[in-house]
Design a protein around this motif. Structure first.
Motif, PDB file in Angstrom:
ATOM      1  N   VAL A  95      36.904  38.598  41.348  1.00  0.00           N
ATOM      2  CA  VAL A  95      37.316  37.496  42.028  1.00  0.00           C
ATOM      3  C   VAL A  95      36.664  36.363  41.427  1.00  0.00           C
ATOM      4  O   VAL A  95      35.269  36.200  41.298  1.00  0.00           O
ATOM      5  CB  VAL A  95      36.772  37.874  43.120  1.00  0.00           C
ATOM      6  N   GLY A  96      37.433  35.515  41.393  1.00  0.00           N
ATOM      7  CA  GLY A  96      36.690  34.181  40.351  1.00  0.00           C
ATOM      8  C   GLY A  96      36.474  34.345  39.181  1.00  0.00           C
ATOM      9  O   GLY A  96      35.246  34.050  38.702  1.00  0.00           O
TER      10      GLY A  96
ATOM     11  N   ASP B 182      41.543  33.671  39.996  1.00  0.00           N
ATOM     12  CA  ASP B 182      40.879  32.455  39.878  1.00  0.00           C
ATOM     13  C   ASP B 182      41.631  31.328  40.652  1.00  0.00           C
ATOM     14  O   ASP B 182      43.004  31.380  40.334  1.00  0.00           O
ATOM     15  CB  ASP B 182      40.412  32.169  38.502  1.00  0.00           C
ATOM     16  N   LEU B 183      41.177  30.482  41.287  1.00  0.00           N
ATOM     17  CA  LEU B 183      41.804  29.288  41.689  1.00  0.00           C
ATOM     18  C   LEU B 183      42.283  28.350  40.808  1.00  0.00           C
ATOM     19  O   LEU B 183      43.178  27.774  40.932  1.00  0.00           O
ATOM     20  CB  LEU B 183      40.903  28.555  42.766  1.00  0.00           C
TER      21      LEU B 183
ATOM     22  N   ASP C 238      43.404  32.385  45.604  1.00  0.00           N
ATOM     23  CA  ASP C 238      42.295  31.500  46.451  1.00  0.00           C
ATOM     24  C   ASP C 238      41.326  32.932  47.054  1.00  0.00           C
ATOM     25  O   ASP C 238      42.092  33.647  47.580  1.00  0.00           O
ATOM     26  CB  ASP C 238      42.708  30.628  47.367  1.00  0.00           C
ATOM     27  N   MET C 239      40.125  32.904  47.006  1.00  0.00           N
ATOM     28  CA  MET C 239      39.410  34.109  47.397  1.00  0.00           C
ATOM     29  C   MET C 239      39.274  33.991  48.920  1.00  0.00           C
ATOM     30  O   MET C 239      38.914  34.992  49.645  1.00  0.00           O
ATOM     31  CB  MET C 239      37.966  34.121  46.815  1.00  0.00           C
TER      32      MET C 239
ATOM     33  N   GLY D 123      34.030  37.999  54.460  1.00  0.00           N
ATOM     34  CA  GLY D 123      35.152  38.792  55.589  1.00  0.00           C
ATOM     35  C   GLY D 123      36.347  39.127  54.833  1.00  0.00           C
ATOM     36  O   GLY D 123      36.800  40.340  54.937  1.00  0.00           O
ATOM     37  N   GLU D 124      36.852  38.307  54.022  1.00  0.00           N
ATOM     38  CA  GLU D 124      38.364  38.575  53.237  1.00  0.00           C
ATOM     39  C   GLU D 124      37.926  39.500  52.053  1.00  0.00           C
ATOM     40  O   GLU D 124      38.826  40.202  51.978  1.00  0.00           O
ATOM     41  CB  GLU D 124      38.609  36.936  52.949  1.00  0.00           C
TER      42      GLU D 124
END
Length: 95
Positions: A4-5, A26-27, A48-49, A81-82
């Protein structure tokens, strides 16, 4: 294992080398394109994370290395949380 990212995907590629079924998000499309330019061969997606495009409990693990520092302090709990939402219960998220 979802990185993530992931930026240009260096860690996602490393996770794949370790034997994980790895992908990265990644965004920044520019970072993902840089990964492709560098020859990263794992799946890389723009996402988007804060709103992960995965079903609840759909992932076995997350790698979140140096990504949370880009999240505004007031939204870190929402992001965590996500991240927790998409990991299969009892599996691991490394942040």
């Amino acid at each position: 294992m979802l990185d993530v990212g992931c930026g240009p995907g260096r860690d996602a590629a490393w996770l794949a080398e370790l034997g994980f079924d790895a992908a990265g998000i990644d965004l920044s499309m520019g970072m993902l394109q840089e990964g492709r330019r560098r020859g990263v061969c794992v799946p890389l997606f723009q996402a988007d994370m804060r709103h992960l495009p995965f079903r609840t409990g759909g992932l076995d693990g997350l790698w979140v290395c140096a990504s949370l520092l880009h999240v505004p302090k007031e939204t870190v709990n929402d992001v965590l949380g996500e991240l927790s939402r998409v990991v299969y219960p009892g599996h691991i998220a490394v942040a």
